[in-house]
Design a protein around this motif. Structure first.
Motif, PDB file in Angstrom:
ATOM      1  N   GLY A  92      15.090 -39.195  35.170  1.00 53.79           N
ATOM      2  CA  GLY A  92      15.496 -39.496  33.812  1.00 53.79           C
ATOM      3  C   GLY A  92      16.381 -38.407  33.230  1.00 53.79           C
ATOM      4  O   GLY A  92      16.325 -37.242  33.636  1.00 53.79           O
ATOM      5  N   GLY A  93      17.225 -38.796  32.286  1.00 51.39           N
ATOM      6  CA  GLY A  93      18.107 -37.836  31.640  1.00 51.39           C
ATOM      7  C   GLY A  93      17.363 -36.954  30.656  1.00 51.39           C
ATOM      8  O   GLY A  93      16.170 -37.158  30.373  1.00 51.39           O
ATOM      9  N   PRO A  94      18.059 -35.948  30.095  1.00 49.73           N
ATOM     10  CA  PRO A  94      17.389 -35.033  29.149  1.00 49.73           C
ATOM     11  C   PRO A  94      16.903 -35.718  27.883  1.00 49.73           C
ATOM     12  O   PRO A  94      15.964 -35.237  27.243  1.00 49.73           O
ATOM     13  N   SER A  95      17.534 -36.829  27.502  1.00 52.56           N
ATOM     14  CA  SER A  95      17.126 -37.542  26.288  1.00 52.56           C
ATOM     15  C   SER A  95      16.269 -38.764  26.595  1.00 52.56           C
ATOM     16  O   SER A  95      15.923 -39.514  25.686  1.00 52.56           O
ATOM     17  N   THR A  96      15.932 -38.971  27.867  1.00 50.39           N
ATOM     18  CA  THR A  96      15.134 -40.134  28.260  1.00 50.39           C
ATOM     19  C   THR A  96      13.653 -39.836  28.085  1.00 50.39           C
ATOM     20  O   THR A  96      13.154 -38.843  28.600  1.00 50.39           O
ATOM     21  N   LEU A  97      12.975 -40.690  27.351  1.00 51.78           N
ATOM     22  CA  LEU A  97      11.543 -40.540  27.127  1.00 51.78           C
ATOM     23  C   LEU A  97      10.840 -41.782  27.631  1.00 51.78           C
ATOM     24  O   LEU A  97      11.009 -42.872  27.076  1.00 51.78           O
ATOM     25  N   TRP A  98      10.085 -41.641  28.713  1.00 53.62           N
ATOM     26  CA  TRP A  98       9.351 -42.753  29.308  1.00 53.62           C
ATOM     27  C   TRP A  98       7.954 -42.799  28.725  1.00 53.62           C
ATOM     28  O   TRP A  98       7.341 -41.768  28.468  1.00 53.62           O
ATOM     29  N   PHE A  99       7.437 -43.998  28.508  1.00 55.01           N
ATOM     30  CA  PHE A  99       6.181 -44.143  27.780  1.00 55.01           C
ATOM     31  C   PHE A  99       5.010 -43.537  28.537  1.00 55.01           C
ATOM     32  O   PHE A  99       4.109 -42.944  27.928  1.00 55.01           O
ATOM     33  N   THR A 100       4.998 -43.659  29.850  1.00 55.40           N
ATOM     34  CA  THR A 100       3.885 -43.091  30.606  1.00 55.40           C
ATOM     35  C   THR A 100       3.867 -41.569  30.542  1.00 55.40           C
ATOM     36  O   THR A 100       2.809 -40.954  30.671  1.00 55.40           O
ATOM     37  N   SER A 101       5.024 -40.951  30.327  1.00 57.94           N
ATOM     38  CA  SER A 101       5.052 -39.497  30.147  1.00 57.94           C
ATOM     39  C   SER A 101       4.343 -39.096  28.863  1.00 57.94           C
ATOM     40  O   SER A 101       3.672 -38.057  28.818  1.00 57.94           O
ATOM     41  N   ILE A 102       4.478 -39.918  27.832  1.00 59.64           N
ATOM     42  CA  ILE A 102       3.766 -39.657  26.578  1.00 59.64           C
ATOM     43  C   ILE A 102       2.263 -39.775  26.799  1.00 59.64           C
ATOM     44  O   ILE A 102       1.476 -38.940  26.331  1.00 59.64           O
ATOM     45  N   VAL A 103       1.855 -40.823  27.515  1.00 62.76           N
ATOM     46  CA  VAL A 103       0.434 -41.004  27.816  1.00 62.76           C
ATOM     47  C   VAL A 103      -0.090 -39.815  28.618  1.00 62.76           C
ATOM     48  O   VAL A 103      -1.184 -39.296  28.337  1.00 62.76           O
ATOM     49  N   TYR A 104       0.667 -39.383  29.602  1.00 62.39           N
ATOM     50  CA  TYR A 104       0.266 -38.238  30.420  1.00 62.39           C
ATOM     51  C   TYR A 104       0.095 -36.984  29.561  1.00 62.39           C
ATOM     52  O   TYR A 104      -0.868 -36.222  29.727  1.00 62.39           O
ATOM     53  N   ASP A 105       1.018 -36.752  28.649  1.00 60.93           N
ATOM     54  CA  ASP A 105       0.944 -35.562  27.792  1.00 60.93           C
ATOM     55  C   ASP A 105      -0.293 -35.602  26.902  1.00 60.93           C
ATOM     56  O   ASP A 105      -0.931 -34.566  26.660  1.00 60.93           O
ATOM     57  N   PHE A 106      -0.638 -36.773  26.385  1.00 60.68           N
ATOM     58  CA  PHE A 106      -1.830 -36.872  25.547  1.00 60.68           C
ATOM     59  C   PHE A 106      -3.099 -36.546  26.334  1.00 60.68           C
ATOM     60  O   PHE A 106      -4.012 -35.901  25.814  1.00 60.68           O
ATOM     61  N   PHE A 107      -3.145 -36.971  27.583  1.00 59.38           N
ATOM     62  CA  PHE A 107      -4.339 -36.739  28.391  1.00 59.38           C
ATOM     63  C   PHE A 107      -4.422 -35.296  28.888  1.00 59.38           C
ATOM     64  O   PHE A 107      -5.494 -34.670  28.814  1.00 59.38           O
ATOM     65  N   PHE A 108      -3.322 -34.755  29.386  1.00 59.13           N
ATOM     66  CA  PHE A 108      -3.391 -33.494  30.124  1.00 59.13           C
ATOM     67  C   PHE A 108      -2.691 -32.321  29.440  1.00 59.13           C
ATOM     68  O   PHE A 108      -2.799 -31.191  29.919  1.00 59.13           O
ATOM     69  N   GLN A 109      -1.979 -32.562  28.356  1.00 62.54           N
ATOM     70  CA  GLN A 109      -1.359 -31.468  27.608  1.00 62.54           C
ATOM     71  C   GLN A 109      -2.047 -31.270  26.259  1.00 62.54           C
ATOM     72  O   GLN A 109      -2.477 -30.166  25.929  1.00 62.54           O
ATOM     73  N   ALA A 110      -2.135 -32.344  25.481  1.00 69.32           N
ATOM     74  CA  ALA A 110      -2.789 -32.262  24.172  1.00 69.32           C
ATOM     75  C   ALA A 110      -4.295 -32.475  24.269  1.00 69.32           C
ATOM     76  O   ALA A 110      -5.011 -32.196  23.293  1.00 69.32           O
ATOM     77  N   PHE A 111      -4.792 -32.951  25.410  1.00 75.29           N
ATOM     78  CA  PHE A 111      -6.219 -33.251  25.602  1.00 75.29           C
ATOM     79  C   PHE A 111      -6.757 -34.171  24.517  1.00 75.29           C
ATOM     80  O   PHE A 111      -7.898 -34.055  24.086  1.00 75.29           O
ATOM     81  N   ASN A 112      -5.881 -35.075  24.072  1.00 74.89           N
ATOM     82  CA  ASN A 112      -6.265 -36.085  23.090  1.00 74.89           C
ATOM     83  C   ASN A 112      -6.528 -37.387  23.839  1.00 74.89           C
ATOM     84  O   ASN A 112      -5.701 -38.295  23.863  1.00 74.89           O
ATOM     85  N   TRP A 113      -7.694 -37.469  24.455  1.00 75.69           N
ATOM     86  CA  TRP A 113      -8.000 -38.618  25.292  1.00 75.69           C
ATOM     87  C   TRP A 113      -8.077 -39.932  24.507  1.00 75.69           C
ATOM     88  O   TRP A 113      -7.619 -40.957  25.012  1.00 75.69           O
ATOM     89  N   PRO A 114      -8.642 -39.971  23.316  1.00 85.39           N
ATOM     90  CA  PRO A 114      -8.675 -41.249  22.583  1.00 85.39           C
ATOM     91  C   PRO A 114      -7.279 -41.806  22.307  1.00 85.39           C
ATOM     92  O   PRO A 114      -7.040 -42.998  22.484  1.00 85.39           O
TER      93      PRO A 114
END
Length: 334
Positions: free
Chosen positions: A279-301
């Motif tokens: 993906g390009g520098p401005s490309t935001l894929w939805f599963t990347s957001i989900v991944y960040d919530f689980f493993f970066q922000a630890f916001n599992w809900p």
């Protein structure tokens, strides 16, 4: 009773359903032409089959998804407060998909990423079908056995390499100083490198290439079973090639088309490695957001809520494909 505890009671319900199915099958035992499950497979092999299916269904499919759904209706709390008075059912995690919790404005960033992921997955599915259908038809109806084996080998061998390595190699090919840009400038087609990654060309190519086999094998299996005499009869009656495909081949291969399109869409929408690498520098894929919530922000809900929204979109697409091609779910998995 806690909602999380209810999730773990689900296996009891599933086992009861299997037991009821077994009882129903036993009632058919008086039919001499009907053989029971253990009679067909043997006692040992039957127990192994049931144990494997039960393990897969309960622990790898049912429980994770049910726990994710239940978790999405809870607030983000420290582990010490889970199950306490503040751990109540809420729709805040789903609301955060539409409205940013911090300032109350529309969450255009996440909604845009969701729409882009769905639209891109649909385009990848359409491209894969357009590419794989002629190849599957040639393999199933026109090609010799030797050519079919050669094509199969050429299709399968690249997939011996890990998906991440394939995505990284495509990134090297499509980079500004990659082989493709160097060849284009060497042939005088361009004066400067083309940024394929910023244009999301790499993303579409990577996703299409990653799930090529998932599309071509259902198509090949469906078209191969078509009687060649039907095609010859249509030709003898003077039907042009496009009418043969429209009126004979495609209607017959509808289960394979629906199966391939469904699997490619779901895998593309849930992909993580290819969008991150290609993906390009401005490309935001939805599963990347989900991944960040689980493993970066630890916001599992919140991650669970977003994952369930994506799952609901995939299920809606499956239902749409089944209705569009007028096939049942059982026909697509034959």
């Amino acid at each position: 009773m806690s909602s999380r505890v209810i999730v773990f009671l689900i296996p009891v319900v599933v086992i009861a359903i299997f037991w009821a199915m077994a009882r129903a099958e036993r009632r058919l035992a008086h039919d001499p032409t009907h053989k029971g499950f253990f009679e067909r497979n043997g006692t040992v092999l039957g127990i192994v089959f049931i144990a494997l299916v039960a393990f897969w269904t309960l622990f790898l499919v049912t429980l994770p998804y049910l726990y994710m759904v239940v978790e999405s209706f809870h607030p983000k709390l420290p582990p010490t407060q889970r199950g306490g008075p503040d751990d109540v059912l809420t729709l805040e995690q789903y609301k955060s998909f539409f409205v940013t919790p911090t300032d109350g404005t529309w969450n255009t960033n996440h909604m845009g990423a969701f729409v882009f992921s769905i639209v891109a997955s649909v385009l990848v599915t359409a491209f894969n079908f357009a590419f794989c259908y002629p190849l599957a038809y040639y393999m199933a109806q026109a090609g010799t056995a030797q050519k079919v084996r050669l094509i199969m080998l050429c299709l399968i061998v690249p997939y011996w390499v890990n998906e991440i390595l394939r995505a990284f190699s495509l990134r090297l090919l499509l980079a500004s100083k990659g082989l493709i840009n160097q060849a284009m400038m060497g042939l005088g087609l361009t004066d400067k490198p083309v940024d394929f990654l910023a244009m999301d060309v790499g993303l579409y190519v990577g996703l299409s290439y990653a799930y090529l086999l998932v599309m071509i094998f259902p198509l090949y299996t469906a078209i191969e079973s078509l009687d060649k005499n039907q095609i010859e009869a249509a030709r003898d009656l003077g039907a042009p090639w496009w009418k043969i495909h429209r009126d004979v081949v495609i209607p017959y291969a509808k289960p394979g088309i629906a199966s391939g399109c469904t699997m490619v869409f779901m895998l593309a929408a849930g992909s993580l490695a290819a969008p991150q690498f290609l993906g390009g520098p401005s490309t935001l894929w939805f599963t990347s957001i989900v991944y960040d919530f689980f493993f970066q922000a630890f916001n599992w809900p919140r991650g669970a809520a977003y994952a369930f929204i994506l799952l609901a979109a995939c299920i809606a697409f499956v239902m749409l494909m089944l209705r569009l091609f007028k096939v049942s779910l059982g026909e697509t998995i034959k």
